[in-house]
Write an enzyme that holds these catalytic residues in place. Structure first.
Site, PDB file in Angstrom:
ATOM      1  N   ARG A 516       7.766  -2.205 -10.757  1.00  0.00           N
ATOM      2  CA  ARG A 516       8.924  -2.317  -9.867  1.00  0.00           C
ATOM      3  C   ARG A 516       9.491  -3.734  -9.847  1.00  0.00           C
ATOM      4  O   ARG A 516      10.611  -3.963  -9.387  1.00  0.00           O
ATOM      5  CB  ARG A 516       8.539  -1.884  -8.452  1.00  0.00           C
ATOM      6  CG  ARG A 516       7.523  -2.784  -7.781  1.00  0.00           C
ATOM      7  CD  ARG A 516       7.039  -2.204  -6.473  1.00  0.00           C
ATOM      8  NE  ARG A 516       8.151  -1.887  -5.588  1.00  0.00           N
ATOM      9  CZ  ARG A 516       8.045  -1.173  -4.484  1.00  0.00           C
ATOM     10  NH1 ARG A 516       6.876  -0.655  -4.155  1.00  0.00           N
ATOM     11  NH2 ARG A 516       9.085  -0.946  -3.723  1.00  0.00           N
ATOM     12  N   ASP A 532      11.131   2.032  -1.513  1.00  0.00           N
ATOM     13  CA  ASP A 532      10.235   3.111  -1.911  1.00  0.00           C
ATOM     14  C   ASP A 532      10.920   4.445  -1.643  1.00  0.00           C
ATOM     15  O   ASP A 532      11.824   4.529  -0.805  1.00  0.00           O
ATOM     16  CB  ASP A 532       8.923   3.041  -1.135  1.00  0.00           C
ATOM     17  CG  ASP A 532       8.027   1.928  -1.657  1.00  0.00           C
ATOM     18  OD1 ASP A 532       8.386   1.317  -2.672  1.00  0.00           O
ATOM     19  OD2 ASP A 532       6.990   1.666  -1.030  1.00  0.00           O
ATOM     20  N   ASP A 621       2.701  -6.275  -2.159  1.00  0.00           N
ATOM     21  CA  ASP A 621       3.506  -6.971  -1.154  1.00  0.00           C
ATOM     22  C   ASP A 621       3.017  -8.399  -0.948  1.00  0.00           C
ATOM     23  O   ASP A 621       3.815  -9.339  -0.863  1.00  0.00           O
ATOM     24  CB  ASP A 621       3.468  -6.213   0.174  1.00  0.00           C
ATOM     25  CG  ASP A 621       4.252  -4.919   0.125  1.00  0.00           C
ATOM     26  OD1 ASP A 621       5.365  -4.930  -0.423  1.00  0.00           O
ATOM     27  OD2 ASP A 621       3.754  -3.898   0.632  1.00  0.00           O
TER      28      ASP A 621
END
Length: 711
Positions: A516, A532, A621
């Site tokens: 991503r 998401d 994250d």
């Protein structure tokens, strides 16, 4: 002191012209003409002498260091602040020096390095295995090179072959490897001064050496390294020690390095204070002046000093230079005999002062008169340079390789601004762009702004359904330019997608969470909205968050937050997603950031960290927030998010469907990432930005983001 000027006839005689006898009594007119001619010639000669003398006293700012023929150190300071304290001709002229032949004969970048081997993948470095036992420090150095994007295990495919010199450790000269090839496309790396002389068979090899002398340094070919202590950390490193954001008024401490180690300090406001350390003055009570007393200071006390006077003759002076840099003490170098580190790319005129050792009184007066604004600018630059290039061995090595890569790319390399402005060239990859205007942290300096459109990148994980509702909400934003769906699902791609007002592109992913953050060429805008498939946002929330990001393009702007903390019980870092006022991270399941961070994530982070994110999805994250915080030294920004959706949002990207229970993060994730970074870059914040009319008792028609009032 001012002396008496000689007579005009004596001046002419001193220049090889005979003095004329006195004129006859009857020749007054002819005598007057001769005297007028003598006076005119004398005045012209005196003017030339004065101009020549003052040119010796004037210290000029040197140009930015560039690859060129070796030359002596410039003498520089602010010319308008430098007053004359000696008469013309009082100082000895520099003797004419014959042109220096750099060590290695006529070897230079063009003749001794074959750039054709670097055309494909750029700079690829092969490191020769050590011929004998190595220290733990050398082992870590090799590991840092192998973890960089420059490393290759194939000597045949390498552009540069690196030989780590063990001279300082073994006391013997390193032997040449079998593939030496007269040293062509080789780099000999010496982090510490070695007992082996430089006359051993280098051939056409470059040398990256700690504090090389100006006589042996080959500008534009060799690389000057800093003099590193043995205990210098491998990565991360201690931060700069400057804590005072502005200089104290009317007080400027001067630190002088000692031969035995340590420093002595004194005030610079007294021009009568001698430079040999034997100065004791006490202005007495009632006078608004500090006591000018030289005293021995510990190394930790250096941040109290404004200027650090460093002699350029002793070998220890090079190590004192790095100490002053970390402390935020402006280095004042007196005719140094060694090359400043990375002088090819670092503009040292913004952080250090190089002066002539014969002009000590002038230097002292100039330091005393330097404006507080310039003092602060110099001290701030020392802190940036320390953090960007010198705080760890890893940064020193990567800077060395980046300098060589810039030579390979030539005109497409880093411009001076990228090297000499935060966050520095190591974090401004030339593979992304060579123009400062393309990087998010240079918009303010360049007087530009990011474009007013964004690309939405929606990651569809293994258990996710096509996010049709989310696509419609994002496509409704007036700022949305395109939507990209990253399909990382085992199921086949849907044959039909919902109709949208903006282009929609589906990318078949590799089933990895780190995908991503890959720099896809299909992303055409500066701003990326990372989402998401199970994220839930309204169009108003998207619009407002993007407007906020446009004002802070170098930072992450997100809706859901988490916070890090130090866990005393376990002796390590921890983080929590509890909803508190303080936060240090935003979740990438709904966040805006600049597309450059995709390039930095993919090409700058070690492969081990990206693998960690793939194996533990909760780490992605944390890793992205670590990266942005390390670049900006700033916390992210939080924007409002619906309360019900916030309580139902999952913590794990691609995790279970939205529900009240959140999956706990991996407790070892943040500690592993912090160890890899060598420090904790995250910054905490309490700031949340809301619309001006958000929840104000005004007419609904006057509100721009009406849906943000809904629970």
């Amino acid at each position: 002191m001012l002396g008496t000027w000689p007579c005009s006839s004596c001046l002419l005689a001193g220049r090889g012209l005979p003095a004329s006898p006195a004129p006859a009594v009857g020749g007054h007119m002819q005598s007057w003409r001769r005297k007028s001619l003598w006076l005119a010639l004398s005045a012209s000669w005196l003017l030339l002498v004065l101009l020549g003398g003052f040119s010796l006293l004037r210290l000029a700012l040197p140009p930015r260091p560039l690859p060129r023929a070796p030359q002596g150190w410039p003498r520089w300071l602010d010319a308008d602040l430098l007053q004359s304290f000696s008469q013309p001709g009082e100082l000895p002229e520099d003797a004419a020096q014959p042109p220096r032949v750099p060590h290695g004969g006529s070897c230079n970048w063009g003749s001794c390095f074959d750039t054709s081997k670097c055309r494909g993948d750029g700079l690829k470095v092969f490191v020769y295995p050590a011929a004998g036992p190595i220290s733990e420090t050398h082992r870590k150095i090799l590991a840092s090179i192998e973890g960089s994007r420059f490393h290759t295990f194939s000597p045949a495919g390498a552009c540069l072959l690196l030989l780590l010199s063990l001279d300082a450790q073994t006391g013997e000269c390193s032997s040449m490897p079998l593939q030496w090839n007269r040293g062509r496309n080789h780099l000999v790396l010496r982090l510490h001064p070695a007992p082996c002389p430089r006359t051993f068979q280098l051939g056409q090899a470059m040398v990256a050496e700690a504090s090389p002398t100006v006589d042996s340094f080959r500008a534009g070919f060799d690389v000057a390294l800093p003099f590193l202590p043995e205990a210098h950390p491998l990565r991360g490193g201690a931060p700069g020690q400057l804590r005072q954001h502005s200089p104290q008024p009317r007080i400027a401490l001067l630190a002088l390095e000692e031969e035995r180690g340590g420093w002595r300090t004194a005030g610079t406001n007294s021009s009568a204070c001698s430079w040999d350390g034997r100065c004791e003055q006490d202005p007495g009570p009632g006078q608004d002046l500090p006591v000018y007393l030289f005293r021995t200071q510990r190394w930790e006390m250096l941040p109290n000093a404004t200027f650090c006077l460093i002699s350029g003759h002793r070998p220890q002076a090079a190590s004192r230079f790095l100490q002053a840099l970390q402390a935020g003490c402006i280095p004042v170098l007196l005719s140094p005999r060694w090359e400043l580190p990375f002088s090819e790319v670092i503009d040292w005129t913004k952080a250090a002062i190089v002066a002539d050792e014969r002009l000590l009184l002038q230097v002292l007066a100039a330091l005393q008169e330097m404006s507080p604004a310039k003092v602060l600018a110099l001290r701030q630059q020392t802190q940036f340079l320390w953090d960007a290039y010198f705080s760890s061995v890893e940064k020193v090595i990567h800077t060395t390789l980046e300098v060589i890569q810039d030579r390979i790319f030539g005109t497409s390399a880093h411009p001076s601004l990228l090297w000499n402005s935060p966050p520095g060239a190591l974090l401004a990859l030339s593979t992304f762009s060579t123009s400062p205007q393309d990087f998010p942290f240079y918009y303010l300096q360049q007087g530009s702004r990011p474009e007013g459109r964004f690309s939405a990148l929606i990651w569809v994980g293994a258990s996710d359904q096509p996010p049709l509702k989310l696509i419609q909400a994002v496509a409704g934003s007036q700022h949305c330019a395109q939507i990209l769906v990253l399909w990382s699902n085992e199921r086949p791609l849907p044959s039909r997608w919902t109709e949208t007002a903006v282009p929609l592109t589906v990318i078949d992913g590799r089933r990895k969470v780190s995908d991503r953050f890959f720099p896809y060429s299909t992303i055409r805008t500066d701003a990326i909205l990372s989402l998401d498939a199970h994220s839930s946002l309204s169009t108003s929330e998207v619009d407002f968050a993007f407007v906020v990001w446009q004002s802070f393009p170098e930072r992450m702007v997100g809706f859901l937050t988490s916070s890090h903390f130090w866990d005393e019980a376990h002796g390590g870092w921890g983080y929590t997603a509890e909803r508190t006022n303080e936060f240090s991270m935003v979740l990438t399941m709904a966040a805006f950031y600049h597309r450059y961070y995709h390039t930095l994530f993919t090409h700058s982070l070690p492969k081990a960290l990206r693998t960690l994110a793939d194996e533990a999805p909760t780490c992605v994250d944390v890793l992205m927030n670590f990266l942005v915080a390390a670049v900006t030294k700033l916390p992210p920004i939080k924007v409002p998010y619906g309360k019900q959706r916030q309580e139902a949002a999952p913590l794990v990207p691609g995790g279970p469907e939205p529900g009240p229970k959140l999956q706990a993060p991996d407790p070892n994730c943040i500690n592993q990432i912090a160890a890899a970074f060598g420090q904790m870059p995250l910054r905490s914040s309490h700031l949340r930005l809301d619309p001006v009319l958000f929840k104000d008792p005004v007419s609904v028609q006057r509100k721009k983001y009406r849906s943000l009032e809904k629970p």
